[in-house]
Design an enzyme around this catalytic site. Sequence first.
Site, PDB file in Angstrom:
ATOM      1  N   ASP A  29      93.186  22.149 -14.392  1.00 26.98           N
ATOM      2  CA  ASP A  29      92.647  23.271 -13.624  1.00 26.98           C
ATOM      3  C   ASP A  29      91.139  23.361 -13.936  1.00 26.98           C
ATOM      4  O   ASP A  29      90.768  23.438 -15.119  1.00 26.98           O
ATOM      5  CB  ASP A  29      93.375  24.550 -14.076  1.00 26.98           C
ATOM      6  N   GLU A  79      73.207  11.763 -35.758  1.00 30.72           N
ATOM      7  CA  GLU A  79      74.410  11.042 -36.181  1.00 30.72           C
ATOM      8  C   GLU A  79      74.689   9.909 -35.193  1.00 30.72           C
ATOM      9  O   GLU A  79      75.797   9.383 -35.129  1.00 30.72           O
ATOM     10  CB  GLU A  79      75.603  11.980 -36.328  1.00 30.72           C
ATOM     11  N   CYS A 111      76.428  17.666 -37.153  1.00 28.92           N
ATOM     12  CA  CYS A 111      75.543  18.557 -36.383  1.00 28.92           C
ATOM     13  C   CYS A 111      74.669  19.437 -37.262  1.00 28.92           C
ATOM     14  O   CYS A 111      73.913  20.265 -36.747  1.00 28.92           O
ATOM     15  CB  CYS A 111      76.368  19.445 -35.455  1.00 28.92           C
ATOM     16  N   TYR A 143      83.490  10.941 -27.079  1.00 27.24           N
ATOM     17  CA  TYR A 143      84.876  11.035 -27.556  1.00 27.24           C
ATOM     18  C   TYR A 143      85.767  10.015 -26.859  1.00 27.24           C
ATOM     19  O   TYR A 143      86.786   9.602 -27.382  1.00 27.24           O
ATOM     20  CB  TYR A 143      85.437  12.439 -27.313  1.00 27.24           C
ATOM     21  N   THR A 152      83.846  17.811 -23.763  1.00 26.17           N
ATOM     22  CA  THR A 152      82.845  18.341 -24.701  1.00 26.17           C
ATOM     23  C   THR A 152      81.829  17.264 -25.092  1.00 26.17           C
ATOM     24  O   THR A 152      81.230  17.334 -26.158  1.00 26.17           O
ATOM     25  CB  THR A 152      83.513  18.960 -25.951  1.00 26.17           C
ATOM     26  N   SER A 201      89.159  21.556 -36.000  1.00 29.80           N
ATOM     27  CA  SER A 201      87.689  21.671 -36.097  1.00 29.80           C
ATOM     28  C   SER A 201      87.229  23.045 -35.602  1.00 29.80           C
ATOM     29  O   SER A 201      86.325  23.652 -36.184  1.00 29.80           O
ATOM     30  CB  SER A 201      86.986  20.541 -35.327  1.00 29.80           C
ATOM     31  N   HIS A 233      75.530  26.987 -33.112  1.00 30.01           N
ATOM     32  CA  HIS A 233      75.762  25.584 -32.741  1.00 30.01           C
ATOM     33  C   HIS A 233      76.802  25.619 -31.620  1.00 30.01           C
ATOM     34  O   HIS A 233      77.866  26.232 -31.781  1.00 30.01           O
ATOM     35  CB  HIS A 233      76.295  24.796 -33.943  1.00 30.01           C
ATOM     36  N   LYS A 242      83.738  32.263 -29.309  1.00 29.75           N
ATOM     37  CA  LYS A 242      84.845  32.604 -30.218  1.00 29.75           C
ATOM     38  C   LYS A 242      84.307  33.108 -31.551  1.00 29.75           C
ATOM     39  O   LYS A 242      84.837  34.060 -32.117  1.00 29.75           O
ATOM     40  CB  LYS A 242      85.708  31.357 -30.469  1.00 29.75           C
ATOM     41  N   ASN A 275      77.463  18.825 -25.309  1.00 29.47           N
ATOM     42  CA  ASN A 275      77.156  18.737 -26.734  1.00 29.47           C
ATOM     43  C   ASN A 275      76.062  17.704 -26.973  1.00 29.47           C
ATOM     44  O   ASN A 275      76.122  16.598 -26.429  1.00 29.47           O
ATOM     45  CB  ASN A 275      78.415  18.352 -27.532  1.00 29.47           C
ATOM     46  N   SER A 308      80.262  19.149 -38.761  1.00 29.35           N
ATOM     47  CA  SER A 308      81.600  18.779 -39.207  1.00 29.35           C
ATOM     48  C   SER A 308      81.534  17.975 -40.491  1.00 29.35           C
ATOM     49  O   SER A 308      80.575  17.269 -40.770  1.00 29.35           O
ATOM     50  CB  SER A 308      82.306  17.954 -38.133  1.00 29.35           C
TER      51      SER A 308
HETATM   52  P1  HMG Z   1      92.384  20.986 -25.379  1.00 31.82           P
HETATM   53  O1  HMG Z   1      93.454  20.936 -26.390  1.00 31.82           O
HETATM   54  O2  HMG Z   1      92.511  20.072 -24.216  1.00 31.82           O
HETATM   55  O3  HMG Z   1      92.165  22.418 -24.785  1.00 31.82           O
HETATM   56  O4  HMG Z   1      90.984  20.645 -26.092  1.00 31.82           O
HETATM   57  P2  HMG Z   1      93.022  23.749 -24.994  1.00 31.82           P
HETATM   58  O5  HMG Z   1      94.396  23.544 -24.509  1.00 31.82           O
HETATM   59  O6  HMG Z   1      92.835  24.230 -26.409  1.00 31.82           O
HETATM   60  O7  HMG Z   1      92.232  24.694 -24.005  1.00 31.82           O
HETATM   61  C1  HMG Z   1      90.895  25.008 -24.229  1.00 31.82           C
HETATM   62  C2  HMG Z   1      90.686  26.469 -23.829  1.00 31.82           C
HETATM   63  O8  HMG Z   1      90.807  26.569 -22.403  1.00 31.82           O
HETATM   64  C3  HMG Z   1      91.719  27.427 -24.401  1.00 31.82           C
HETATM   65  O9  HMG Z   1      91.066  28.630 -24.704  1.00 31.82           O
HETATM   66  C4  HMG Z   1      92.667  27.663 -23.231  1.00 31.82           C
HETATM   67  O10 HMG Z   1      93.371  28.887 -23.284  1.00 31.82           O
HETATM   68  C5  HMG Z   1      91.696  27.633 -22.085  1.00 31.82           C
HETATM   69  P3  HMG Z   1      90.974  29.159 -26.229  1.00 31.82           P
HETATM   70  O11 HMG Z   1      92.360  29.373 -26.678  1.00 31.82           O
HETATM   71  O12 HMG Z   1      90.321  28.046 -27.006  1.00 31.82           O
HETATM   72  O13 HMG Z   1      90.154  30.391 -26.146  1.00 31.82           O
HETATM   73  N1  HMG Z   1      92.290  27.355 -20.770  1.00 31.82           N
HETATM   74  C6  HMG Z   1      91.946  28.000 -19.646  1.00 31.82           C
HETATM   75  N2  HMG Z   1      91.084  29.011 -19.415  1.00 31.82           N
HETATM   76  C7  HMG Z   1      90.940  29.463 -18.127  1.00 31.82           C
HETATM   77  N3  HMG Z   1      91.652  28.957 -17.089  1.00 31.82           N
HETATM   78  C8  HMG Z   1      92.541  27.958 -17.274  1.00 31.82           C
HETATM   79  C9  HMG Z   1      92.713  27.431 -18.602  1.00 31.82           C
HETATM   80  N4  HMG Z   1      93.485  26.448 -19.121  1.00 31.82           N
HETATM   81  C10 HMG Z   1      93.203  26.418 -20.464  1.00 31.82           C
HETATM   82  N5  HMG Z   1      93.230  27.481 -16.233  1.00 31.82           N
HETATM   83  C11 HMG Z   1      89.202  20.991 -27.640  1.00 31.82           C
HETATM   84  C12 HMG Z   1      89.961  21.554 -26.449  1.00 31.82           C
HETATM   85  C13 HMG Z   1      87.964  21.841 -27.888  1.00 31.82           C
HETATM   86  C14 HMG Z   1      90.087  20.995 -28.887  1.00 31.82           C
HETATM   87  C15 HMG Z   1      88.775  19.532 -27.322  1.00 31.82           C
HETATM   88  O14 HMG Z   1      87.915  19.511 -26.209  1.00 31.82           O
HETATM   89  C16 HMG Z   1      88.083  18.822 -28.484  1.00 31.82           C
HETATM   90  O15 HMG Z   1      88.739  18.280 -29.376  1.00 31.82           O
HETATM   91  N6  HMG Z   1      86.699  18.790 -28.499  1.00 31.82           N
HETATM   92  C17 HMG Z   1      85.940  18.150 -29.560  1.00 31.82           C
HETATM   93  C18 HMG Z   1      85.936  18.914 -30.866  1.00 31.82           C
HETATM   94  C19 HMG Z   1      84.992  20.097 -30.875  1.00 31.82           C
HETATM   95  O16 HMG Z   1      84.102  20.246 -30.068  1.00 31.82           O
HETATM   96  N7  HMG Z   1      85.146  20.966 -31.911  1.00 31.82           N
HETATM   97  C20 HMG Z   1      84.295  22.123 -32.060  1.00 31.82           C
HETATM   98  C21 HMG Z   1      84.200  22.596 -33.493  1.00 31.82           C
HETATM   99  S1  HMG Z   1      83.625  21.285 -34.577  1.00 31.82           S
HETATM  100  C22 HMG Z   1      81.894  21.209 -34.236  1.00 31.82           C
HETATM  101  O17 HMG Z   1      81.343  22.064 -33.635  1.00 31.82           O
HETATM  102  C23 HMG Z   1      81.189  19.983 -34.712  1.00 31.82           C
HETATM  103  C24 HMG Z   1      80.885  18.944 -33.641  1.00 31.82           C
HETATM  104  O18 HMG Z   1      79.819  19.361 -32.820  1.00 31.82           O
HETATM  105  C25 HMG Z   1      80.601  17.579 -34.289  1.00 31.82           C
HETATM  106  C26 HMG Z   1      79.503  17.497 -35.364  1.00 31.82           C
HETATM  107  O19 HMG Z   1      79.349  18.336 -36.240  1.00 31.82           O
HETATM  108  O20 HMG Z   1      78.825  16.435 -35.359  1.00 31.82           O
HETATM  109  C27 HMG Z   1      82.089  18.719 -32.747  1.00 31.82           C
END
Ligand code: HMG
Length: 389
Positions: A29, A79, A111, A143, A152, A201, A233, A242, A275, A308
């Site tokens: 969606d 990185e 990051c 990714y 992302t 994460s 960040h 969040k 990102n 991370s």
């Molecule tokens: P996912 O599992 O596909 O998504 O991956 P989900 O099922 O958790 O859904 C995401 C959100 O969309 C949820 O909201 C759903 O409810 C919502 P939340 O519960 O999170 O508030 N949703 C909807 N909303 C509106 N209408 C809809 C709908 N359907 C679902 N129809 C995940 C999401 C972020 C886990 C994935 O993309 C991922 O693994 N990303 C990479 C990791 C990441 O960015 N982590 C962030 C923290 S770590 C960090 O910041 C360091 C980093 O930058 C690296 C570094 O330091 O170098 C990553």
Amino acid sequence: MKIGIDQISFHTSHYFVDMAELAHARNEDPNKYLIGIGQKKMAVIPPTQDSVTLAANAAAKILTPENRQQIDTVIFASESGIDQSKSGAVYLQSLLDLPRQVRAFEVKQACYSATAALQLARGYIALHPDKKVLITASDIARYGIGNAGEPTQGGGAVAMIISKDPRILALEEDSTVLTENIMDFWRPNYATEAKVDGHYSGHMYVDFFNEVFDAYREQSGMTLANFAALAFHLPYTKMGLKALRSILPQATEADQQRLSANFEDSRQYNQIVGNLYTGSLYLSLLSLLENTTTLKAGDRLGLFSYGSGAVSEFFSGILQANFKQALFPEQHQKMFAARKQVDVPTYEKIFQQQLPIDGSTVELDLSHDPAPYVLAGIKAHQRQYRKQY
Ligand code: HMG
């Protein structure tokens, strides 16, 4: 003595993919990406751009004949480094035609590294007030195609000049830090895409934020009432939201409204880029500063850095008189407006165009890349950089 960010600029590639189109292609969606993740467009980085050229293209926007003579330190935070030994900063020194009398080096901690560079620079300027430090925060977030991390991704570079009597943001001295050895996101040397435990994460990001923010409140005696805005960040913009929501109950109704409204300004640029790992916090700061109509000199901003692995820091700064005059939003808006949308198959093709890792020679087609600094190929194991104009 006031020390902080005197200038700040941003560069990204000339391609993006639309997040609603990507969602359709992945049978999701569109609102999951647009609202759930909080992203509208994602930068697509062609092989003619790497972390060095992105950094050079960002830095070129803030270099002047005067500051070139005062910069004696160049820190390349990334990185997405292009060599295990030689730093991206050394390439930058020559590409940007900076004096040879500079120290140039690279820093890495996911990051967090640009914040490490900023704190190092602040300490350095305190000892050498007549000098300036150039920091570039440059990354390409990868990714893979079709996995949960895909929406992302993104990429780009922020450049900053750190000096005494900064025109934009004077850093305050109290900051709180936290390091803990966790496996939420990492990239082994043999991998071109990150390994990530996505949901874990996100939880760790919020936990780290709460811990450093609580420690900051205790140490400084300040509350949310003391902050005009917070910048986070932003690996994707819902992540910062969040974290913000986790502390809003501490604030009055009026403070909640102000912090929430400023958060919207702080995520505008990140929503259309994605990102850029270590540059993301500073892109969010730039977005806040260039889009705000309410912030004024003397306002305190809080900044949350998370890398991370994991290292995080909460710190603050005071907006300086006439900070708007040191910014050039028109140039950034022009760059965003000139970007070309690519469809999902084209984005996938570009994503897969990785440079060879077997030492073979490659010559890249530069005819489509409008950026001043580009990667022309690899010859004799050496990256061939060009200044096009
Ligand atoms: P996912 O599992 O596909 O998504 O991956 P989900 O099922 O958790 O859904 C995401 C959100 O969309 C949820 O909201 C759903 O409810 C919502 P939340 O519960 O999170 O508030 N949703 C909807 N909303 C509106 N209408 C809809 C709908 N359907 C679902 N129809 C995940 C999401 C972020 C886990 C994935 O993309 C991922 O693994 N990303 C990479 C990791 C990441 O960015 N982590 C962030 C923290 S770590 C960090 O910041 C360091 C980093 O930058 C690296 C570094 O330091 O170098 C990553």
